[in-house]
Design an enzyme around this catalytic site. Structure first.
Site: not given
Length: 355
Positions: A53, A78, A87, A204, A300
């Site tokens: 804005e 906000c 704003c 990994t 999982s």
């Protein structure tokens, strides 16, 4: 398409320009229209910088037209002081008579306050135009605010016959199977810029030695997250280099590797490990996480229903045997890139509040 829809779609288009740069804040676009002509527009470019804005209002050359204009914005302005002033107060001070908002702020503590501030000032406020589209754009932010947990994305590549790699015991023995091509690898790195953290398991790291950075796409590297229960990961592993910060979950209070960019968090591996990890990450301010491997870690999260989106690449090759890919069943969209790989995008709408 109505006139209001036309300008709100422009807001959403502008908001999307902030992908990867506003996290953990939402992406927001704003358009100012006078006599069916855009006189100003803006979007939230980067976390900590002016909101959409503000950028839109500041872009208007003839500011006296603001008092005769309509402001379109993809998220409720906000009403509180954070990194920037509210704003909603700026909109009131500029005497903008009409504001069209796509969706309200999902934070229960502030939702509706910006709208009420503008209404109290006599502004004509409309809410709900293209609401679903606006919420989908900021789905990670909405999950954070409503359920107090990180948004979880799963990502893996697999062969056409359902394997993610050959069975291997070390990186020196043989490298991992290359399933992604240059195009899809760049897309993976793009996804990395859109999340705050990227997670892998011990195997990994030991077998692939990944850097877990976004070097093939413009944007910020995510925080690297690894699980190393017994402290087996070598100190010279790539996840410990200086390219990004690393968080490591372990049961060892005396974790052997010490680096300035490494934070170790001890957890109880006899309890729900994934839940503990996500709770800690949320407290660390990491609100979006991509889980990239391995198969056991991915499965999982799937088995526990602890995920929001999944991106699966199916390469046009067969491995015949090896490490089975994770099992997941409800695909929402499938696309094919021009290199032959199939991209499957999955969304989990079943469970939102899993913490």
């Amino acid at each position: 398409m109505t006139i209001d829809e036309k300008y709100m779609r422009r807001c959403l288009h502008l908001a999307a320009k902030g992908i990867g740069f506003t996290k953990p804040n939402p992406m927001v676009g704003a358009v100012i229209v006078h006599s069916d002509r855009i006189i100003g527009e803006g979007y939230h470019r980067k976390y900590g910088e002016p909101h959409a804005e503000v950028n839109a209002i500041m872009s208007v050359k003839d500011s006296y037209l603001l008092s005769e204009s309509t402001l379109y914005v993809s998220l409720e302005p906000c009403s509180h002081y954070g990194k920037t002033p509210p704003c909603a107060a700026l909109i009131v001070s500029k005497k903008i008579p009409r504001v069209v908002v796509a969706c309200s702020d999902p934070n229960p503590m502030v939702s509706g306050n910006g709208i009420q501030m503008m209404k109290d000032a006599g502004i004509d406020v409309s809410l709900g135009l293209l609401q679903k589209e606006a919420e989908a754009l900021n789905r990670s932010f909405f999950v954070n605010q409503l359920y107090n947990r990180p948004y979880i994305t799963l990502k893996w590549a697999q062969s056409r016959d359902g394997f993610i790699d050959h069975h291997r015991t070390s990186l020196s023995e043989n490298p991992p199977v290359q399933l992604s091509n240059n195009i899809t690898m760049s897309l993976v790195h793009k996804l990395r810029t859109e999340v705050q953290g990227i997670m892998v398991g011990t195997n990994t790291v030991m077998l692939d030695n990944p850097r877990l950075t976004a070097r093939k796409w413009y944007g910020e590297n995510p925080v690297r997250i690894a699980i190393d229960r017994a402290g087996l990961i070598p100190a010279d592993s790539a996840i410990f280099n200086d390219e990004a910060d690393t968080i490591l979950f372990t049961q060892r209070l005396d974790y052997p590797t010490k680096k300035n960019n490494l934070k170790t968090i001890a957890i109880d591996f006899a309890d729900n490990v994934n839940r503990q990890i996500l709770e800690h990450l949320y407290r660390e301010g990491i609100y979006s996480v991509m889980v990239e491997g391995g198969s056991h870690l991915l499965q999982s999260f799937i088995d526990a229903g602890m995920w929001d989106e999944a991106f699966v690449e199916i390469a046009p090759k067969n491995l015949v045997s090896g490490v089975k890919s994770p099992g997941i069943w409800f695909a929402n969209s499938i696309s094919r890139d021009f290199s032959g790989s199939v991209q499957i995008h999955l969304k989990n709408e079943i469970s939102r509040k899993f913490l």
